[in-house]
Write a protein that holds these residues in place. Structure first.
Motif, PDB file in Angstrom:
ATOM      1  N   VAL A 158      12.658  -4.008  -1.664  1.00 59.69           N
ATOM      2  CA  VAL A 158      12.570  -4.256  -3.094  1.00 59.69           C
ATOM      3  C   VAL A 158      11.631  -3.298  -3.815  1.00 59.69           C
ATOM      4  CG1 VAL A 158      13.145  -6.683  -2.811  1.00 59.69           C
ATOM      5  CG2 VAL A 158      10.759  -5.982  -2.770  1.00 59.69           C
ATOM      6  N   LEU A 159      10.849  -2.526  -3.059  1.00 60.03           N
ATOM      7  CA  LEU A 159       9.901  -1.620  -3.690  1.00 60.03           C
ATOM      8  C   LEU A 159       9.686  -0.419  -2.781  1.00 60.03           C
ATOM      9  CD1 LEU A 159       8.016  -1.681  -6.257  1.00 60.03           C
ATOM     10  CD2 LEU A 159       6.194  -2.427  -4.724  1.00 60.03           C
ATOM     11  N   ARG A 160       9.624   0.769  -3.369  1.00 58.44           N
ATOM     12  CA  ARG A 160       9.340   1.983  -2.602  1.00 58.44           C
ATOM     13  C   ARG A 160       8.125   2.662  -3.236  1.00 58.44           C
ATOM     14  NH1 ARG A 160      13.685   3.470   0.792  1.00 58.44           N
ATOM     15  NH2 ARG A 160      12.798   5.530   1.087  1.00 58.44           N
ATOM     16  N   VAL A 161       7.107   2.934  -2.425  1.00 59.81           N
ATOM     17  CA  VAL A 161       5.894   3.570  -2.931  1.00 59.81           C
ATOM     18  C   VAL A 161       5.488   4.685  -1.973  1.00 59.81           C
ATOM     19  CG1 VAL A 161       5.023   1.532  -4.132  1.00 59.81           C
ATOM     20  CG2 VAL A 161       4.419   1.886  -1.737  1.00 59.81           C
ATOM     21  N   THR A 162       4.879   5.730  -2.512  1.00 64.08           N
ATOM     22  CA  THR A 162       4.344   6.799  -1.674  1.00 64.08           C
ATOM     23  C   THR A 162       3.047   6.312  -1.020  1.00 64.08           C
ATOM     24  OG1 THR A 162       2.968   7.788  -3.401  1.00 64.08           O
ATOM     25  CG2 THR A 162       5.284   8.497  -3.288  1.00 64.08           C
ATOM     26  N   MET A 163       2.592   7.039   0.008  1.00 65.88           N
ATOM     27  CA  MET A 163       1.334   6.687   0.646  1.00 65.88           C
ATOM     28  C   MET A 163       0.161   6.820  -0.330  1.00 65.88           C
ATOM     29  SD  MET A 163       1.584   5.572   3.796  1.00 65.88           S
ATOM     30  CE  MET A 163       2.919   4.621   3.085  1.00 65.88           C
ATOM     31  N   HIS A 164       0.248   7.785  -1.248  1.00 65.66           N
ATOM     32  CA  HIS A 164      -0.814   7.929  -2.236  1.00 65.66           C
ATOM     33  C   HIS A 164      -0.824   6.727  -3.190  1.00 65.66           C
ATOM     34  CE1 HIS A 164      -0.524  12.193  -0.954  1.00 65.66           C
ATOM     35  NE2 HIS A 164      -1.813  12.198  -1.218  1.00 65.66           N
ATOM     36  N   GLU A 165       0.364   6.287  -3.613  1.00 59.28           N
ATOM     37  CA  GLU A 165       0.439   5.115  -4.494  1.00 59.28           C
ATOM     38  C   GLU A 165      -0.074   3.872  -3.780  1.00 59.28           C
ATOM     39  OE1 GLU A 165       4.294   6.210  -7.309  1.00 59.28           O
ATOM     40  OE2 GLU A 165       4.624   5.345  -5.316  1.00 59.28           O
ATOM     41  N   LEU A 166       0.310   3.714  -2.516  1.00 58.36           N
ATOM     42  CA  LEU A 166      -0.127   2.551  -1.752  1.00 58.36           C
ATOM     43  C   LEU A 166      -1.642   2.561  -1.589  1.00 58.36           C
ATOM     44  CD1 LEU A 166       1.628   1.117   1.374  1.00 58.36           C
ATOM     45  CD2 LEU A 166      -0.837   1.394   1.356  1.00 58.36           C
ATOM     46  N   ALA A 167      -2.193   3.720  -1.265  1.00 57.20           N
ATOM     47  CA  ALA A 167      -3.646   3.813  -1.088  1.00 57.20           C
ATOM     48  C   ALA A 167      -4.382   3.460  -2.382  1.00 57.20           C
ATOM     49  CB  ALA A 167      -4.015   5.220  -0.619  1.00 57.20           C
ATOM     50  N   ARG A 168      -3.865   3.957  -3.516  1.00 52.15           N
ATOM     51  CA  ARG A 168      -4.526   3.681  -4.798  1.00 52.15           C
ATOM     52  C   ARG A 168      -4.534   2.199  -5.119  1.00 52.15           C
ATOM     53  NH1 ARG A 168      -2.124   8.721  -6.474  1.00 52.15           N
ATOM     54  NH2 ARG A 168      -0.313   7.633  -7.336  1.00 52.15           N
ATOM     55  N   LYS A 169      -3.510   1.469  -4.684  1.00 54.88           N
ATOM     56  CA  LYS A 169      -3.459   0.029  -4.941  1.00 54.88           C
ATOM     57  C   LYS A 169      -4.647  -0.686  -4.310  1.00 54.88           C
ATOM     58  CE  LYS A 169       0.444  -0.027  -7.215  1.00 54.88           C
ATOM     59  NZ  LYS A 169       0.474  -0.345  -8.661  1.00 54.88           N
ATOM     60  N   PHE A 170      -5.131  -0.133  -3.197  1.00 53.70           N
ATOM     61  CA  PHE A 170      -6.245  -0.757  -2.488  1.00 53.70           C
ATOM     62  C   PHE A 170      -7.543   0.041  -2.659  1.00 53.70           C
ATOM     63  CE2 PHE A 170      -2.376  -1.967  -0.098  1.00 53.70           C
ATOM     64  CZ  PHE A 170      -2.455  -3.348  -0.260  1.00 53.70           C
ATOM     65  N   ASN A 171      -7.573   0.922  -3.680  1.00 62.52           N
ATOM     66  CA  ASN A 171      -8.753   1.753  -3.958  1.00 62.52           C
ATOM     67  C   ASN A 171      -9.174   2.560  -2.731  1.00 62.52           C
ATOM     68  OD1 ASN A 171      -9.137   0.856  -6.695  1.00 62.52           O
ATOM     69  ND2 ASN A 171      -9.940  -1.067  -5.871  1.00 62.52           N
ATOM     70  N   LYS A 172      -8.185   3.147  -2.071  1.00 66.06           N
ATOM     71  CA  LYS A 172      -8.426   3.954  -0.886  1.00 66.06           C
ATOM     72  C   LYS A 172      -7.694   5.278  -1.034  1.00 66.06           C
ATOM     73  CE  LYS A 172      -9.004  -0.091   2.079  1.00 66.06           C
ATOM     74  NZ  LYS A 172      -8.608  -0.799   3.319  1.00 66.06           N
ATOM     75  N   PHE A 173      -7.747   6.077   0.004  1.00 66.95           N
ATOM     76  CA  PHE A 173      -7.000   7.326   0.012  1.00 66.95           C
ATOM     77  C   PHE A 173      -6.340   7.447   1.380  1.00 66.95           C
ATOM     78  CE2 PHE A 173     -11.398   8.053   1.219  1.00 66.95           C
ATOM     79  CZ  PHE A 173     -11.282   8.734   2.418  1.00 66.95           C
ATOM     80  N   PRO A 174      -5.195   8.127   1.487  1.00 70.61           N
ATOM     81  CA  PRO A 174      -4.515   8.223   2.781  1.00 70.61           C
ATOM     82  C   PRO A 174      -5.236   9.144   3.749  1.00 70.61           C
ATOM     83  CG  PRO A 174      -3.314   9.454   1.104  1.00 70.61           C
ATOM     84  CD  PRO A 174      -4.425   8.751   0.393  1.00 70.61           C
ATOM     85  N   ALA A 175      -5.142   8.817   5.022  1.00 69.90           N
ATOM     86  CA  ALA A 175      -5.637   9.675   6.099  1.00 69.90           C
ATOM     87  C   ALA A 175      -4.419  10.178   6.857  1.00 69.90           C
ATOM     88  CB  ALA A 175      -6.568   8.899   7.023  1.00 69.90           C
ATOM     89  N   HIS A 176      -4.326  11.467   7.119  1.00 65.12           N
ATOM     90  CA  HIS A 176      -3.072  12.002   7.639  1.00 65.12           C
ATOM     91  C   HIS A 176      -3.002  12.062   9.155  1.00 65.12           C
ATOM     92  CE1 HIS A 176      -4.774  15.937   8.747  1.00 65.12           C
ATOM     93  NE2 HIS A 176      -5.533  15.775   7.688  1.00 65.12           N
TER      94      HIS A 176
END
Length: 335
Positions: free
Chosen positions: A224-242
């Motif tokens: 029902v929803l598609r988000v990038t890793m950057h968008e997902l990280a921002r939702k939790f006030n974080k940043f992605p680690a690769h």
């Protein structure tokens, strides 16, 4: 103004020629943190060159015919959300190190397609280096990567979201994870691929309304929803680690009859079976939407190495997943 961009992923370098400001902006937005992006190359490492060739007179019908004397192979890639948006990937006959991306214009939708094809080319180059891929989501805890693997509906994305919400974990990837060795140490690398969040996961994790439900798909859609890793990280006030050292692999199972949660360690025999069930052995499995990119590269598969890390079977229900991921966070710190 058109410039060159160098996109580095490990020891892989892709040089993008004729990149306009809108293309550069999207590449930075989509790939930042996962790939190193520069406008110059400090070393002399050979790069796979991708040339952007814009032609307003390009017709899709004319590209379906057999390649010309100048083009050895070509293929058209459509936007899965909008079939009217497409670009053509071609390889010149006289130089195997060059790929051409032919496009009619550089609208935002076309720029997204360019980024998807470049990402798939990088995935294929990693695959051809003998790196293993598994169907997994993953997070980083104090620099160590914890992966969640299993079949569809196992709960990989739910565990990713729960780890990000209830622990200090940073998101690494949602769907595809590359595993390889540096010396005797297994490493894991994620890629900038969108997370498809199903309704059950959204209902379980998003009671706070973090995600924008205006972007939700049809109620008939599986995801029902598609988000990038950057968008997902921002939702939790974080940043992605690769990437990072691989600490452990978990196989999540939702068990509504269970009281609390349970975590048990797999035997070596069980690990072999779980690895075989979840390993991705071709670009068609790694990136189905762009699987035709494999036709532009020699095909071989060398990686049969199962990483020497603990593998856990993790059972939980909707009431115990918070406690389970908090336990896993502490477990990873001890590994």
């Amino acid at each position: 103004m058109e410039t060159e961009l160098y996109i580095k992923s490990g020891n892989i370098v892709v040089r993008l020629d004729n990149a306009t400001p809108d293309v550069r902006s999207l590449i930075y937005e989509r790939f930042d943190g996962y790939f190193r992006i520069t406008e110059s190359l400090a070393d002399t490492k050979p790069a796979r060159t991708i040339k952007l060739i814009e032609s307003s007179g390009l017709l899709i019908k004319s590209t379906i015919s057999a390649p010309s004397a100048e083009i050895k192979i070509s293929n058209i890639f459509h936007d899965h959300d909008n079939p009217e948006v497409w670009i053509m990937l071609a390889q010149p006959t006289n130089d195997d190190s060059i790929l051409e991306l032919h496009l009619i214009n550089r609208t935002p939708a076309v720029c997204i397609m360019i980024s998807r094809v470049i990402r798939s080319i990088i995935l294929q180059l990693h695959f051809l280096q003998g790196k293993a891929f598994i169907h997994a989501s993953a997070v980083s805890i104090n620099g160590k990567v914890l992966a969640f693997t299993g079949p569809k509906y196992a709960g990989k994305t739910t565990c990713l979201l729960a780890m990000c919400k209830y622990t200090c974990a940073l998101p690494v990837t949602n769907d595809k994870l590359s595993i390889y060795y540096e010396g005797s140490h297994p490493q894991a690398q994620g890629f900038p691929i969108k997370a498809g969040i199903r309704r059950g996961a959204l209902d379980l994790i998003d009671e706070d309304g973090l995600f924008n439900t205006d972007k939700m798909f049809s109620h008939d859609s599986d995801k029902v929803l598609r988000v990038t890793m950057h968008e997902l990280a921002r939702k939790f006030n974080k940043f992605p680690a690769h990437s990072g050292p691989l600490a452990a692999i978990c196989l999540p199972i939702y068990d509504s009859s269970l009281e609390g949660f349970s975590i048990s360690r797999y035997s070596s025999f069980e690990i072999t079976g779980a690895w075989k069930d979840n390993q991705l052995k071709s670009l068609a499995e790694i990136d189905p939407e762009q699987k035709a990119i494999a036709n532009f590269f020699p095909q071989h598969y060398d990686s049969n190495t199962i990483p020497e890390v603990p593998v856990f079977l993790c059972r939980s229900n909707s009431g115990s997943i918070k406690a389970m991921v908090e336990y896993l966070e502490q477990l990873v710190r001890t590994l």
